[in-house]
Write a protein that holds these residues in place. Structure first.
Motif, short mmCIF file in Angstrom:
data_model
loop_
_atom_site.label_atom_id
_atom_site.label_comp_id
_atom_site.label_asym_id
_atom_site.label_seq_id
_atom_site.Cartn_x
_atom_site.Cartn_y
_atom_site.Cartn_z
N LYS A 25 -6.37 -11.67 -0.72
CA LYS A 25 -7.42 -11.78 -1.72
C LYS A 25 -8.33 -10.56 -1.63
N VAL A 26 -8.63 -9.97 -2.79
CA VAL A 26 -9.52 -8.83 -2.87
C VAL A 26 -10.81 -9.29 -3.54
N PRO A 27 -11.92 -9.37 -2.82
CA PRO A 27 -13.17 -9.81 -3.43
C PRO A 27 -13.65 -8.86 -4.52
N SER A 28 -14.36 -9.39 -5.48
CA SER A 28 -14.89 -8.60 -6.57
C SER A 28 -15.79 -7.48 -6.05
N GLY A 29 -15.59 -6.28 -6.57
CA GLY A 29 -16.41 -5.14 -6.20
C GLY A 29 -16.04 -4.49 -4.89
N ASN A 30 -14.97 -4.94 -4.25
CA ASN A 30 -14.56 -4.42 -2.95
C ASN A 30 -13.77 -3.13 -3.06
N PHE A 31 -13.88 -2.28 -2.04
CA PHE A 31 -12.96 -1.17 -1.84
C PHE A 31 -11.96 -1.65 -0.81
N PHE A 32 -10.77 -2.02 -1.27
CA PHE A 32 -9.75 -2.70 -0.47
C PHE A 32 -8.58 -1.74 -0.27
N THR A 33 -8.26 -1.44 0.98
CA THR A 33 -7.23 -0.45 1.27
C THR A 33 -5.97 -1.10 1.83
N LEU A 34 -4.83 -0.73 1.25
CA LEU A 34 -3.52 -1.10 1.79
C LEU A 34 -3.06 0.04 2.68
N LEU A 35 -2.96 -0.24 3.97
CA LEU A 35 -2.66 0.78 4.97
C LEU A 35 -1.37 0.43 5.69
N GLY A 36 -0.51 1.43 5.86
CA GLY A 36 0.72 1.19 6.60
C GLY A 36 1.64 2.39 6.54
N PRO A 37 2.71 2.39 7.32
CA PRO A 37 3.64 3.52 7.33
C PRO A 37 4.47 3.57 6.06
N SER A 38 5.16 4.66 5.87
CA SER A 38 6.06 4.80 4.72
C SER A 38 7.08 3.67 4.72
N GLY A 39 7.30 3.08 3.53
CA GLY A 39 8.28 2.01 3.40
C GLY A 39 7.78 0.63 3.76
N CYS A 40 6.47 0.49 4.00
CA CYS A 40 5.95 -0.81 4.42
C CYS A 40 5.70 -1.76 3.25
N GLY A 41 5.72 -1.25 2.00
CA GLY A 41 5.54 -2.10 0.83
C GLY A 41 4.24 -1.89 0.08
N LYS A 42 3.39 -0.98 0.54
CA LYS A 42 2.07 -0.84 -0.08
C LYS A 42 2.14 -0.30 -1.51
N THR A 43 2.96 0.70 -1.76
CA THR A 43 3.07 1.24 -3.13
C THR A 43 3.82 0.25 -4.03
N THR A 44 4.81 -0.45 -3.49
CA THR A 44 5.51 -1.48 -4.28
C THR A 44 4.52 -2.54 -4.75
N LEU A 45 3.62 -2.96 -3.86
CA LEU A 45 2.63 -3.96 -4.22
C LEU A 45 1.67 -3.43 -5.28
N LEU A 46 1.25 -2.19 -5.13
CA LEU A 46 0.33 -1.59 -6.11
C LEU A 46 0.99 -1.51 -7.48
N ARG A 47 2.24 -1.11 -7.52
CA ARG A 47 2.93 -0.96 -8.80
C ARG A 47 3.27 -2.31 -9.42
N ALA A 48 3.43 -3.33 -8.58
CA ALA A 48 3.61 -4.68 -9.13
C ALA A 48 2.32 -5.14 -9.82
#
Length: 357
Positions: A25-48
């Protein structure tokens, strides 16, 4: 502002599970960072979230409304890409106004929003310049302004600083954080750079192999890692076997210490190891180590040492404390305190052991 929920998101590419039941869950107004190594799923989640990928199962919601059947252009989401994605044949002003023109706003409202966002990203004086006349940082601000001018409920940033040099990255990340705070817009930011994540985030979500490892404030993730992966990925760390003879001998000299957990891995941050004689004398554990590398980084020294058991030990020391006299091959005594150790189950993703006998 809008709050974002991701519920049991799964995305597979043949047998590879890029997202493996991600919930957050990302609270309203938050700066929420997805952090992890290459291939961990962060860009896939963003593009979804942006609508560029379809999930195999699970749900994505903004303010409680599911996005699964909503096309990308109707999601009220802005996106800032890694490669700037500015139109080379359009000026700064024309780039920023590109999407705004399609809204057929009254001329006064159009001008107010365009001038306002150019002011926020400090591009007013460059509004007539072409992209080839801009620096990389200025081009990235154009991409940011083009997303923000549309008044999105959420803005997504996919490693927007990775193409910039180190000094410019640091400057622009500060600007992006300032703009986000000024506008109060919910932001989901992807990076593999732990320093960047710690510097700008309200909350950090550490991902690995398509799964959430930990969600917390930067201080929580750094000081209280949930498992061995987070301890190793976020910030420098030392990994020691508590039953190694050198540590056992150090413990034997301080009988007030309780025994460490059996079959565990101990971690201690490099900056929590003391070298100054008065601090070493006051430490719970004292070890004689041999320095292998002494590296000067301006404000601090980074040392690589070896214990008597040949275990590597990373140490970070501020300038002073006798650091100018340190040399490779030198033997020195270092001190560590029991309260600074964290213990984890002895496996690649071993969970934090919260209590010790």
């Amino acid at each position: 502002m809008a709050h974002v929920e991701i519920d049991q998101a799964v995305k597979c590419y043949d047998a590879f599970r890029a997202l493996d039941g991600v919930s957050l869950k990302v609270p309203s107004g938050n700066f929420f960072t997805l952090l992890g190594p290459s291939g961990c799923g962060k860009t896939t989640l963003l593009r979804a979230l942006a609508g560029f990928h379809h999930l195999d199962s699970g749900d994505l919601r903004i303010d409680g409304a599911s996005l699964i059947d909503t096309p990308p252009h109707q999601r009220n989401i802005g996106m800032v890409f890694q490669d700037y994605a500015v139109f080379p044949h359009l000026s700064v002003e024309e780039n920023v106004a590109f999407g705004l023109k399609r809204q057929r706003l009254p001329s006064s409202e159009f001008k107010r929003r365009l001038d306002g966002i150019l002011g926020v990203v400090q591009l007013e004086s460059l509004r007539q310049r072409m992209p080839h006349e801009l620096s990389g940082g200025q081009q990235q601000r154009v991409g940011l302004a083009r997303s923000l001018v549309m008044n999105p409920g959420v803005i997504l940033m996919d490693e927007p600083l990775s193409n910039l040099d180190a000094q410019l990255r640091e400057e622009l990340r500060t600007e992006i954080r300032g703009i986000q705070q000024q506008l109060g817009i919910t932001t989901i930011y992807v990076t593999h750079d732990q320093e960047e994540a710690l510097a700008v985030s309200d909350l950090i979500c550490v991902l690995n192999e398509g799964q959430v490892q930990q969600i917390g404030t930067p201080l929580e993730v750094y000081r209280d890692p949930a498992n061995l992966f987070v301890a190793s990925f976020v910030g420098g760390n030392n990994f020691l076997e508590p039953d190694a003879p050198a540590l056992q001998a150090a413990r034997a000299s301080n009988r007030s210490l309780s025994p460490p957990p059996q079959g565990a891995t101990a971690t201690i941050r490099p900056e929590q190891i003391s070298l100054a004689p008065e601090r070493v004398a006051a430490s719970d554990l004292r070890l004689l180590v041999t320095l292998e590398q002494v590296n000067f980084f301006g404000r601090e020294y980074h040392l690589i040492a070896r214990t008597a058991d040949q275990a590597p030990l990373k140490i970070i020391l501020p300038m002073g404390d006798g650091t100018t006299s340190l040399n490779s091959g030198q033997q020195v005594e270092v001190g560590m305190n029991e309260r600074d150790f964290k213990y984890f189950e002895n496996s690649p993703a071993g969970s934090r052991i919260r209590s010790r006998p």
